[in-house]
Design a protein around this motif. Structure first.
Motif, PDB file in Angstrom:
ATOM      1  N   VAL A 186       0.825  -1.206   0.000  1.00  0.00           N
ATOM      2  CA  VAL A 186       0.000   0.000   0.000  1.00  0.00           C
ATOM      3  C   VAL A 186       0.862   1.260   0.000  1.00  0.00           C
ATOM      4  CG1 VAL A 186      -1.716   1.290   1.317  1.00  0.00           C
ATOM      5  CG2 VAL A 186      -1.924  -1.175   1.104  1.00  0.00           C
ATOM      6  N   SER A 187       1.922   1.291   0.818  1.00  0.00           N
ATOM      7  CA  SER A 187       2.742   2.497   0.928  1.00  0.00           C
ATOM      8  C   SER A 187       3.474   2.825  -0.368  1.00  0.00           C
ATOM      9  CB  SER A 187       3.743   2.349   2.075  1.00  0.00           C
ATOM     10  OG  SER A 187       4.617   1.259   1.829  1.00  0.00           O
ATOM     11  N   ASN A 188       3.787   1.815  -1.174  1.00  0.00           N
ATOM     12  CA  ASN A 188       4.466   2.058  -2.449  1.00  0.00           C
ATOM     13  C   ASN A 188       3.524   2.583  -3.526  1.00  0.00           C
ATOM     14  OD1 ASN A 188       6.898   1.201  -1.394  1.00  0.00           O
ATOM     15  ND2 ASN A 188       6.675  -0.895  -2.125  1.00  0.00           N
ATOM     16  N   ASN A 189       2.230   2.555  -3.272  1.00  0.00           N
ATOM     17  CA  ASN A 189       1.250   2.996  -4.273  1.00  0.00           C
ATOM     18  C   ASN A 189       0.277   4.006  -3.675  1.00  0.00           C
ATOM     19  OD1 ASN A 189       1.702   0.963  -6.696  1.00  0.00           O
ATOM     20  ND2 ASN A 189       1.721  -0.272  -4.829  1.00  0.00           N
ATOM     21  N   ARG A 190       0.775   4.916  -2.854  1.00  0.00           N
ATOM     22  CA  ARG A 190      -0.110   5.829  -2.138  1.00  0.00           C
ATOM     23  C   ARG A 190      -0.716   6.900  -3.032  1.00  0.00           C
ATOM     24  NH1 ARG A 190       3.358   8.279   2.468  1.00  0.00           N
ATOM     25  NH2 ARG A 190       4.874   8.217   0.763  1.00  0.00           N
ATOM     26  N   PHE A 191      -0.056   7.217  -4.153  1.00  0.00           N
ATOM     27  CA  PHE A 191      -0.503   8.336  -4.967  1.00  0.00           C
ATOM     28  C   PHE A 191      -0.942   7.860  -6.341  1.00  0.00           C
ATOM     29  CE2 PHE A 191       3.032   9.926  -2.268  1.00  0.00           C
ATOM     30  CZ  PHE A 191       2.264  10.683  -1.407  1.00  0.00           C
ATOM     31  N   LEU A 192      -1.824   8.640  -6.944  1.00  0.00           N
ATOM     32  CA  LEU A 192      -2.185   8.427  -8.334  1.00  0.00           C
ATOM     33  C   LEU A 192      -1.001   8.775  -9.231  1.00  0.00           C
ATOM     34  CD1 LEU A 192      -5.740  10.067  -8.277  1.00  0.00           C
ATOM     35  CD2 LEU A 192      -5.251   7.620  -8.345  1.00  0.00           C
ATOM     36  N   VAL A 193      -1.112   8.420 -10.500  1.00  0.00           N
ATOM     37  CA  VAL A 193      -0.047   8.766 -11.442  1.00  0.00           C
ATOM     38  C   VAL A 193       0.093  10.282 -11.548  1.00  0.00           C
ATOM     39  CG1 VAL A 193       0.708   8.600 -13.835  1.00  0.00           C
ATOM     40  CG2 VAL A 193      -0.367   6.630 -12.729  1.00  0.00           C
ATOM     41  N   ALA A 194      -1.030  10.978 -11.613  1.00  0.00           N
ATOM     42  CA  ALA A 194      -1.030  12.443 -11.650  1.00  0.00           C
ATOM     43  C   ALA A 194      -2.146  12.933 -10.730  1.00  0.00           C
ATOM     44  CB  ALA A 194      -1.238  12.955 -13.075  1.00  0.00           C
ATOM     45  N   PRO A 195      -1.893  13.013  -9.433  1.00  0.00           N
ATOM     46  CA  PRO A 195      -2.940  13.424  -8.499  1.00  0.00           C
ATOM     47  C   PRO A 195      -3.188  14.933  -8.558  1.00  0.00           C
ATOM     48  CG  PRO A 195      -0.903  13.046  -7.319  1.00  0.00           C
ATOM     49  CD  PRO A 195      -0.641  12.650  -8.742  1.00  0.00           C
ATOM     50  N   ARG A 196      -4.327  15.334  -8.047  1.00  0.00           N
ATOM     51  CA  ARG A 196      -4.667  16.749  -7.949  1.00  0.00           C
ATOM     52  C   ARG A 196      -4.216  17.255  -6.589  1.00  0.00           C
ATOM     53  NH1 ARG A 196      -9.669  19.256  -6.369  1.00  0.00           N
ATOM     54  NH2 ARG A 196     -10.639  17.196  -6.377  1.00  0.00           N
ATOM     55  N   LEU A 197      -3.529  18.396  -6.557  1.00  0.00           N
ATOM     56  CA  LEU A 197      -3.055  18.976  -5.303  1.00  0.00           C
ATOM     57  C   LEU A 197      -4.233  19.638  -4.602  1.00  0.00           C
ATOM     58  CD1 LEU A 197       0.367  20.539  -6.360  1.00  0.00           C
ATOM     59  CD2 LEU A 197      -0.119  18.258  -5.461  1.00  0.00           C
ATOM     60  N   VAL A 198      -4.686  19.017  -3.516  1.00  0.00           N
ATOM     61  CA  VAL A 198      -5.879  19.499  -2.813  1.00  0.00           C
ATOM     62  C   VAL A 198      -5.548  20.078  -1.443  1.00  0.00           C
ATOM     63  CG1 VAL A 198      -7.457  17.969  -4.018  1.00  0.00           C
ATOM     64  CG2 VAL A 198      -6.308  17.164  -1.948  1.00  0.00           C
ATOM     65  N   ASN A 199      -4.339  19.878  -0.948  1.00  0.00           N
ATOM     66  CA  ASN A 199      -3.936  20.471   0.329  1.00  0.00           C
ATOM     67  C   ASN A 199      -2.416  20.495   0.401  1.00  0.00           C
ATOM     68  OD1 ASN A 199      -3.177  17.775   1.078  1.00  0.00           O
ATOM     69  ND2 ASN A 199      -5.255  17.411   1.807  1.00  0.00           N
ATOM     70  N   GLN A 200      -1.914  21.181   1.413  1.00  0.00           N
ATOM     71  CA  GLN A 200      -0.473  21.347   1.561  1.00  0.00           C
ATOM     72  C   GLN A 200       0.215  20.039   1.914  1.00  0.00           C
ATOM     73  OE1 GLN A 200       1.067  24.210   0.840  1.00  0.00           O
ATOM     74  NE2 GLN A 200       3.057  23.261   1.182  1.00  0.00           N
ATOM     75  N   LYS A 201      -0.448  19.179   2.685  1.00  0.00           N
ATOM     76  CA  LYS A 201       0.155  17.904   3.085  1.00  0.00           C
ATOM     77  C   LYS A 201       0.469  17.044   1.875  1.00  0.00           C
ATOM     78  CE  LYS A 201      -0.816  13.700   5.711  1.00  0.00           C
ATOM     79  NZ  LYS A 201      -1.813  12.968   6.530  1.00  0.00           N
ATOM     80  N   LEU A 202      -0.465  16.959   0.918  1.00  0.00           N
ATOM     81  CA  LEU A 202      -0.233  16.172  -0.283  1.00  0.00           C
ATOM     82  C   LEU A 202       0.897  16.768  -1.110  1.00  0.00           C
ATOM     83  CD1 LEU A 202      -1.050  13.874  -2.156  1.00  0.00           C
ATOM     84  CD2 LEU A 202      -2.778  15.376  -3.155  1.00  0.00           C
ATOM     85  N   PHE A 203       0.967  18.079  -1.189  1.00  0.00           N
ATOM     86  CA  PHE A 203       2.037  18.745  -1.935  1.00  0.00           C
ATOM     87  C   PHE A 203       3.400  18.445  -1.313  1.00  0.00           C
ATOM     88  CE2 PHE A 203       3.910  23.033  -3.365  1.00  0.00           C
ATOM     89  CZ  PHE A 203       4.417  22.455  -4.517  1.00  0.00           C
ATOM     90  N   ASP A 204       3.475  18.466   0.019  1.00  0.00           N
ATOM     91  CA  ASP A 204       4.741  18.198   0.708  1.00  0.00           C
ATOM     92  C   ASP A 204       5.215  16.769   0.466  1.00  0.00           C
ATOM     93  OD1 ASP A 204       4.672  20.762   1.669  1.00  0.00           O
ATOM     94  OD2 ASP A 204       3.817  20.216   3.608  1.00  0.00           O
TER      95      ASP A 204
END
Length: 815
Positions: free
Chosen positions: A350-368
């Motif tokens: 699960v940890s190796n696949n936490r993000f989409l290929v091109a996710p949408r930046l919806v908050n600062q935590k995801l951006f970091d």
């Protein structure tokens, strides 16, 4: 018989007395400093170093000596005493080892607790009846619980046992507790043990007042276990702590909806196929741990309603299978299959696949996390960002960007996109060309956690054509060879949290948790644990209904005397009625309410200003206060009907330091036109900057301001002197009349303006630099109304700052 009974009681008393003497002498011999081999003036690092060395030497798993276990407990207890400043001080002053003893009492080897006696048997070489050595690695302390366990409970539940030394009832639950701990810890459940004798403060915080007790902790909330201590009951108790809808049951009719909801959820989806009718506890725990990153679904292979989804993905029915989907809902991005799935395997998957290929930046935590700051020992991380929109017209270009990202994504280059409408401050900072319309592509590298980035804009926009793909590939190739091609620099504002739930929803969820807890406590008559919750609920109800009742009575009292005055026309400060009839959009009041910005009004008028509200602040001095306030009221009067605009003034004679600190935080605000700090002839060198006539539009919520600099036009010289005599100022809050502000403005000719400026220059050349006249101060706010129109249109440049100057900058020094 009586003599025999008397002798028997005498021998018992003598034996008890001898035991007490032995215990007291043994306790007196215990010295934590001697156990750890440090002096009484040893520092905390020295104590910690000695503890680590001795613990490693005497750990029972490594040292097979018969007394290694007791010695290890002595070492642990010595470190507990000396690492706590309060307990160490008590031991140094009174010889106490228990922080709950009274200072007036000497150290005792045994004391009363719940009408029974116990002593610390860890000092002696005989079997212990209360604490099992296996519990020592799970022991919790007050600071450890609040600093480590509570934050970690938002990722996994905790099962906590409340015990004490010589708790005979605790002996009966030990076999079940050990067996349950061995099972649940392997699944990822946190385990804790609290000794109520040594950690009384922590026990009080948990609401544990008897031993043995078992508690559950999740999301920082404590729940008491009320059933018989059986392995199945404890397992079910932990399962009930988890949110009930964390894992969605998926069938043939719902799997497409589940997988295709990734654009709205902005998360990958995980499907578990298994033969069990209930969702496995391990999968529930994984779903809770990664709830911020993924969505989890469960397919029961034993149901006839799941045959189509099993056939669609060719699932093997002999072993549990886990599929992970990203943007492509027809083919899984990753698969694991094993008969005995372990926690470590699932966590890695699960940890190796936490993000989409091109996710949408919806908050600062995801951006970091997606675009981390480069560390000196790590390879550079680049982020390719698409600035686009969520309308249907952008769907083709967004799909093309996703296809490009799927073919080009790597550990070095990450792809993401943002909706310009939702992240306007970020897009305004990155797009230097304000006329550029989305979609646009920006390549950036983060340099610090404060928001500093270097970036490069890919010119030409993005439509997904072959030329766009080729151009973006060329930029990425150049970036791999020469990282200095990212030539632009900026400080990005913090991203808006698009997933933040509404306040009402948060309040309802919190209220539901408290009501559930209250019901459980009522059901089991736990009055002691229930009192804090009941007190909180009744206090909230009292404040709520009390506020409503007081407001209702105050409103009814205000309405009664206003009825007979409803027919009278409003009067201006001059006594004339209906002076505002010429205005195209007359405000609700015939005056402008201007509040002084001081240390008292600083928090409410700026720091905690409501989102969407702006405070327009006039900067003035003691000498220019009257003139500038009259002119300010006249210029902003036509905008005073807006509910989102507030008006204040700042006395720069008192708060010069605050203005300096604010402009230092945004150097780009004064690069082109900084207030003159020196006289023309250099005689005034070192004097303070002149901010008189500056106007600031402060957005307290988004932390930016717009700046108006004084402009001298020489217009309306005669008109302004006659029309500004209607100002009314009172104390800290000034009601500045602007009844004549709505009339037509007569403007002087350009020749008159030139003559005025020439006279000003000639007088200054003959008399040197003198104090500005009333007329000159008055004209500092010319064209402020045009600036206010641009402010409402949103076309003014915004100067973002990391934080507002502290309260000490606005508070005047008391001499």
């Amino acid at each position: 018989m009586q003599k025999m009974g008397g002798h028997w009681r005498l021998w018992v008393c003598l034996a008890v007395w001898l035991t007490v003497v032995v215990l007291l002498s043994a306790v007196a011999e215990f010295d934590p400093y001697k156990v750890l081999g440090v002096g009484r003036k040893a520092s905390h690092p020295e104590i910690k170093k000695a503890y680590k060395q001795l613990a490693k030497e005497w750990h029972p798993d490594k040292n097979k000596d018969a007394g290694a276990e007791d010695m290890f407990i002595k070492i642990s207890k010595s470190y507990e005493i000396l690492s706590n400043e309060e307990r160490r001080s008590n031991f140094d002053r009174f010889g106490q080892m228990d922080e709950n003893q009274h200072h007036s009492q000497p150290a005792q080897g045994f004391h009363s607790y719940q009408n029974s006696f116990y002593f610390d048997e860890s000092f002696f070489h005989f079997s212990r009846s209360g604490r099992d050595f296996a519990d020592s690695k799970y022991m919790l302390h007050f600071a450890q619980y609040n600093n480590d366990v509570v934050p970690d409970s938002f990722k996994r539940p905790y099962l906590i046992k409340i015990t004490s030394e010589w708790c005979f009832t605790c002996i009966h639950i030990e076999p079940v507790w050990k067996e349950t701990v061995q099972e649940l810890e392997a699944l990822g459940v946190g385990i804790g043990v609290v000794d109520i004798g040594y950690e009384r403060r922590l026990a009080n915080q948990l609401g544990a007042h008897r031993t043995p007790s078992i508690l559950g902790l999740i999301n920082g909330r404590v729940t008491v276990f009320h059933y018989a201590v059986v392995r199945e009951h404890l397992r079910q108790f932990v399962e009930n702590l988890l949110p009930q809808r964390q894992v969605e049951k998926v069938t043939d009719s719902s799997y497409l909806r589940f997988l295709e909801s990734w654009p709205e959820e902005n998360k990958p989806s995980v499907l578990l196929f298994d033969q069990m009718s209930d969702v496995p506890l391990l999968f529930k725990l994984t779903a809770f741990a990664y709830k911020d990153y993924m969505r989890f679904g469960y397919v029961d292979q034993g149901l006839t309603e799941t045959t189509e989804v099993q056939r669609q993905f060719n699932i093997n029915t002999y072993a549990p299978t886990m599929l992970l989907f990203k943007e492509n809902t027809e083919k899984p991005a990753d698969v694991i299959q094993a008969k005995g799935m372990k926690k470590q395997i699932i966590d890695e998957f699960v940890s190796n696949n936490r993000f989409l290929v091109a996710p949408r930046l919806v908050n600062q935590k995801l951006f970091d996390e997606l675009c981390p700051v480069k560390q000196f020992h790590r390879r550079r991380k680049y982020c390719v960002l698409l600035i686009t929109g969520d309308e249907d017209s952008f769907s083709a270009s967004n799909s093309a960007f996703l296809a490009f990202a799927s073919a080009s994504a790597s550990e070095v280059v990450r792809f993401a996109y943002v909706y310009q409408r939702n992240q306007q401050p970020l897009c305004d900072t990155l797009l230097k060309d304000k006329d550029a319309q989305p979609p646009q592509v920006v390549i950036l590298e983060r340099r610090s956690t404060s928001g500093k980035v270097v970036y490069k804009e890919v010119l030409g926009g993005w439509n997904g054509s072959e030329d766009d793909r080729r151009r973006l590939n060329e930029h990425l190739d150049i970036l791999q060879r020469d990282p200095t091609c990212l030539s632009l620099g900026a400080t990005l504002p913090e991203l808006n949290n698009e997933l933040a739930s509404m306040f009402l929803i948060q309040w309802m969820n919190t209220a539901y948790d408290y009501i559930s807890q209250l019901y459980t406590d009522l059901l089991y008559s736990n009055w002691r644990e229930m009192m804090p919750i009941m007190s909180l609920i009744f206090s909230a109800l009292f404040i709520l209904f009390g506020t409503v009742i007081i407001q209702a009575f105050s409103e009814s009292g205000d309405e009664k005397p206003s009825k007979p005055k409803g027919k009278e026309p409003p009067k201006t400060a001059e006594g004339s009625a209906g002076a505002e009839s010429n205005s195209s959009r007359a405000p609700k009041k015939n005056f402008v309410e201007v509040t002084e910005l001081t240390d008292i009004t600083y928090t409410s008028n700026l720091v905690k200003l409501k989102p969407g509200h702006i405070n327009v602040v006039l900067v003035l001095t003691n000498s220019s206060k009257q003139v500038l306030l009259k002119k300010f009221a006249k210029e902003v009067y036509s905008f005073s009907g807006s509910q989102s605009l507030h008006y204040s003034f700042l006395n720069v004679d008192k708060h010069q330091q605050w203005m300096d600190s604010l402009l230092e935080s945004a150097p780009d605000a004064v690069l082109g036109d900084r207030p003159d700090e020196d006289d023309e002839d250099g005689s005034g060198a070192g004097s303070k900057a002149d901010y008189t006539g500056y106007v600031l539009a402060l957005n307290g919520h988004k932390k930016y301001f717009c700046l108006f600099r004084p402009v001298f036009t020489g217009e309306e010289a005669d008109q302004s002197r006659s029309s500004d005599d209607d100002a009314a100022l009172a104390g800290g809050v000034s009601g500045v009349s602007a009844g004549t502000a709505n009339g037509t403005r007569s403007r002087s000719s350009s020749s008159s303006s030139q003559r005025s400026r020439s006279r000003s220059r000639s007088s200054s050349s003959t008399r040197g630099r003198q104090r500005p006249t009333t007329l000159q101060i008055h004209h500092k706010l010319d064209r402020l109304n045009l600036w206010m129109e641009r402010l409402l249109e949103g076309t003014l440049p915004r100067h973002y700052i990391p934080t507002w100057p502290g309260l000490d900058k606005i508070t005047p020094d008391k001499k």
